[in-house]
Every structure is written in structure tokens, then in C-alpha cells.
Write a protein that holds these residues in place. Structure first.
Motif, short mmCIF file in Angstrom:
data_model
loop_
_atom_site.label_atom_id
_atom_site.label_comp_id
_atom_site.label_asym_id
_atom_site.label_seq_id
_atom_site.Cartn_x
_atom_site.Cartn_y
_atom_site.Cartn_z
N GLY A 55 8.07 -35.09 -61.60
CA GLY A 55 9.28 -34.41 -62.05
C GLY A 55 10.52 -35.27 -62.10
N PHE A 56 10.34 -36.61 -61.99
CA PHE A 56 11.52 -37.49 -62.03
C PHE A 56 12.23 -37.36 -63.37
CE2 PHE A 56 13.82 -41.23 -63.27
CZ PHE A 56 14.63 -41.45 -62.16
N ALA A 57 13.55 -37.29 -63.30
CA ALA A 57 14.38 -37.26 -64.52
C ALA A 57 15.69 -37.95 -64.22
CB ALA A 57 14.62 -35.83 -64.97
N LEU A 58 16.21 -38.61 -65.23
CA LEU A 58 17.48 -39.34 -65.17
C LEU A 58 18.31 -38.92 -66.37
CD1 LEU A 58 19.36 -41.85 -64.39
CD2 LEU A 58 17.82 -43.19 -65.87
N VAL A 59 19.59 -38.67 -66.13
CA VAL A 59 20.54 -38.45 -67.22
C VAL A 59 21.64 -39.49 -67.04
CG1 VAL A 59 22.14 -36.87 -68.36
CG2 VAL A 59 20.04 -35.97 -67.31
N THR A 60 21.94 -40.21 -68.13
CA THR A 60 22.98 -41.23 -68.08
C THR A 60 24.15 -40.82 -68.95
OG1 THR A 60 21.93 -42.45 -69.89
CG2 THR A 60 21.39 -43.14 -67.62
N ALA A 61 25.33 -41.32 -68.59
CA ALA A 61 26.54 -41.13 -69.40
C ALA A 61 27.04 -42.51 -69.80
CB ALA A 61 27.61 -40.40 -68.58
N PHE A 70 25.54 -41.54 -63.84
CA PHE A 70 24.16 -41.10 -63.94
C PHE A 70 23.87 -40.07 -62.86
CE2 PHE A 70 24.03 -44.69 -61.01
CZ PHE A 70 23.23 -44.23 -59.97
N VAL A 71 22.81 -39.34 -63.08
CA VAL A 71 22.26 -38.42 -62.10
C VAL A 71 20.74 -38.52 -62.20
CG1 VAL A 71 22.37 -36.45 -63.69
CG2 VAL A 71 22.22 -36.03 -61.25
N PHE A 72 20.05 -38.50 -61.06
CA PHE A 72 18.60 -38.44 -61.12
C PHE A 72 18.03 -37.72 -59.92
CE2 PHE A 72 18.89 -42.95 -59.43
CZ PHE A 72 18.20 -42.78 -58.23
N THR A 99 5.87 -25.46 -53.62
CA THR A 99 4.71 -25.22 -54.49
C THR A 99 4.43 -26.37 -55.45
OG1 THR A 99 6.08 -24.19 -56.18
CG2 THR A 99 5.21 -22.74 -54.44
N GLY A 100 5.32 -27.33 -55.51
CA GLY A 100 5.20 -28.41 -56.50
C GLY A 100 5.96 -28.10 -57.77
N THR A 101 6.48 -26.87 -57.87
CA THR A 101 7.30 -26.48 -59.03
C THR A 101 8.54 -25.70 -58.59
OG1 THR A 101 6.05 -24.43 -59.32
CG2 THR A 101 5.30 -26.36 -60.58
N ARG A 102 8.76 -25.60 -57.29
CA ARG A 102 9.85 -24.75 -56.80
C ARG A 102 11.20 -25.45 -56.70
NH1 ARG A 102 10.50 -21.59 -51.02
NH2 ARG A 102 12.14 -20.21 -51.77
N THR A 103 11.22 -26.70 -56.21
CA THR A 103 12.49 -27.34 -55.84
C THR A 103 12.64 -28.72 -56.46
OG1 THR A 103 12.36 -26.19 -53.71
CG2 THR A 103 13.97 -27.97 -53.89
N TRP A 104 13.77 -28.95 -57.10
CA TRP A 104 14.11 -30.27 -57.64
C TRP A 104 15.18 -30.88 -56.76
CZ3 TRP A 104 18.08 -32.92 -60.53
CH2 TRP A 104 17.61 -34.06 -61.20
N VAL A 105 14.97 -32.11 -56.32
CA VAL A 105 15.93 -32.83 -55.48
C VAL A 105 16.90 -33.58 -56.37
CG1 VAL A 105 16.24 -34.64 -53.76
CG2 VAL A 105 14.25 -33.12 -53.63
N LEU A 106 18.19 -33.24 -56.30
CA LEU A 106 19.22 -34.03 -56.95
C LEU A 106 19.49 -35.18 -55.98
CD1 LEU A 106 22.43 -32.85 -58.72
CD2 LEU A 106 22.31 -34.93 -57.38
N SER A 107 18.87 -36.31 -56.27
CA SER A 107 18.89 -37.44 -55.35
C SER A 107 20.17 -38.25 -55.44
CB SER A 107 17.68 -38.32 -55.63
OG SER A 107 17.66 -39.42 -54.77
N GLU A 108 20.63 -38.51 -56.64
CA GLU A 108 21.83 -39.33 -56.83
C GLU A 108 22.66 -38.77 -57.98
OE1 GLU A 108 22.75 -41.99 -55.04
OE2 GLU A 108 20.87 -42.32 -53.94
N ILE A 109 23.97 -38.76 -57.79
CA ILE A 109 24.90 -38.50 -58.88
C ILE A 109 26.08 -39.44 -58.63
CG2 ILE A 109 25.88 -36.50 -57.67
CD1 ILE A 109 26.49 -35.33 -60.52
N GLY A 121 31.01 -36.31 -64.02
CA GLY A 121 30.05 -35.89 -62.99
C GLY A 121 29.53 -34.49 -63.23
N ARG A 122 30.43 -33.57 -63.57
CA ARG A 122 30.00 -32.18 -63.83
C ARG A 122 29.10 -32.12 -65.05
NH1 ARG A 122 31.26 -26.74 -62.20
NH2 ARG A 122 29.55 -25.61 -63.15
N ALA A 123 29.44 -32.87 -66.10
CA ALA A 123 28.61 -32.88 -67.31
C ALA A 123 27.21 -33.41 -67.00
CB ALA A 123 29.27 -33.70 -68.41
N LEU A 124 27.12 -34.48 -66.21
CA LEU A 124 25.83 -35.03 -65.81
C LEU A 124 25.04 -34.01 -65.00
CD1 LEU A 124 26.98 -38.62 -64.81
CD2 LEU A 124 25.24 -38.10 -66.55
N HIS A 125 25.69 -33.43 -64.03
CA HIS A 125 25.10 -32.40 -63.16
C HIS A 125 24.51 -31.28 -64.00
CE1 HIS A 125 25.68 -28.56 -60.92
NE2 HIS A 125 25.29 -29.25 -59.86
N ASP A 126 25.31 -30.72 -64.90
CA ASP A 126 24.86 -29.58 -65.70
C ASP A 126 23.75 -29.97 -66.68
OD1 ASP A 126 26.75 -28.15 -64.30
OD2 ASP A 126 28.08 -27.82 -66.01
N ALA A 127 23.83 -31.18 -67.23
CA ALA A 127 22.78 -31.64 -68.16
C ALA A 127 21.46 -31.82 -67.43
CB ALA A 127 23.20 -32.94 -68.84
#
Length: 184
Positions: A55-61, A70-72, A99-109, A121-127
Motif C-alpha cells: 500500500g505504499f504511496a507517495l505524493v510530491t509537490a 511530499f507525503v508518503f 486486516t491489511g486493508t483497514r489502516t494507512w500510516v501517514l509516515s511522512e509529510i 502541506g494540506r494539499a499533499l495531505h488531502d491528495a
């Protein structure tokens, strides 16, 4: 430098690896440290481990081609309760269930200092969170982190404190939860 001048891009783990040097530069700038200092080296080690997480995901600005924020994060695996280990006050067993689908960790912003307080920061967070299919997100902050009131204004709810592991930057962390999907 306003949010209107930035472009947001979603990335997967393999793409994140190629962006690691730029991510480290943004991280160092956000904290006002040199890219080679221990704080940035610790970030690099954490990031490299997380790029391969489910479930890793990265959004960059970017602004004018320059990475400005960035946020990931990643999805907690089924049965993994390490994230919640030792949280006080102790929540219910139902709250702790993964469950493996319940919780996403916002590790870095992270946002470069010159772009902070401009909505990046808010735009990255929301995206990042707007693209998630999990039921909730979680994050951890240092006990006196200046970002805590910001997270709370974005709808995050403090659920407790966990002890840090040996070698962690802090001896304890505050845990927050946000129900998904994000509404604004």
C-alpha cells in the motif's frame, strides 16, 4: 510559491526509490538541517524500508520543476499490532485489529520552509488520503511537535501515546487517527 504554482503527482514505491535524493533534500530543508546530518540519514533508512511496504504511496509537490514537498505512507499488514504496541490509554481489541486493508500510516509529510504555511502541506495531505481505500489513517508525532495543532485542525484525533523503540528520535510518540475518506 502559492499552491496554485505547484503540481501534485502520485507515485508508487519504485518511483520513490528514484526520487530518494530529492526527498532527502526536502526533508533536510523542512527541518533546517544539512542533508548529510544524522536526522536526514535516519529519514533515508526509514524511507528505504517503507518504499516496499504494501500500500505504499507517495505524493510530491513541485514548483517550477523543484520538489517542494511530499507525503508518503503505507498500509498496516493484517494482524500487525506493532504500530499500536504499548499505546496508552489502551484502546479496545476491536480498535487494534488490523486486516491489511483497514489502516494507512501517514509516515511522512514534509514541505520546504519557504513553502510552509502556503497550503502545500494540506494539499499533499488531502491528495494522499483522498486516494486511499482504507477505513482510517494514522500518524505518529513527537510529544511536543508543533504540527499537532495543524493535524487536529485537519480532523485528526489523538488516541494515545506509545513508547519509542531503542534508537528512535523520541522516547515516546503521540498517535493520531483520521477516519477515511477525508472530507473537507
Amino acid at each position: 510559491m502559492t499552491i496554485n504554482d505547484t503540481s501534485l503527482t502520485h507515485h508508487e514505491g519504485a518511483e520513490a526509490v528514484a526520487l530518494l535524493e530529492e526527498l532527502c533534500d526536502v526533508y533536510a530543508d523542512a527541518y533546517g538541517v544539512e542533508p548529510g546530518e544524522e536526522k536526514t540519514a535516519a529519514f533515508r533508512r526509514r524511507a528505504e524500508k517503507q518504499f516496499a511496504q504494501p500500500g505504499f504511496a507517495l505524493v510530491t509537490a513541485r514548483d517550477g520543476g523543484r520538489l517542494v514537498g511530499f507525503v508518503f505512507g503505507y498500509t498496516l499488514p493484517a494482524g500487525d499490532t506493532h504500530w499500536w504496541g504499548g499505546v496508552q490509554p489502551e484502546p479496545s481489541a476491536e480498535f487494534l485489529e488490523e486486516t491489511g486493508t483497514r489502516t494507512w500510516v501517514l509516515s511522512e509529510i514534509e514541505v520546504r520552509r519557504a513553502w510552509q504555511s502556503k497550503g502545500v502541506g494540506r494539499a499533499l495531505h488531502d491528495a494522499a488520503l483522498g486516494a486511499r481505500g482504507e477505513k482510517r489513517a494514522t500518524l505518529a508525532t513527537g510529544p511536543d511537535a508543533a504540527a499537532q495543532p495543524v493535524y487536529e485542525s485537519w480532523g485528526w484525533r489523538r488516541v494515545g501515546r506509545i513508547p519509542g523503540d531503542e534508537g528512535d528520535y523520541y522516547s515516546a510518540y503521540e498517535l493520531y487517527v483520521l477516519e477515511l475518506p477525508v472530507s473537507r
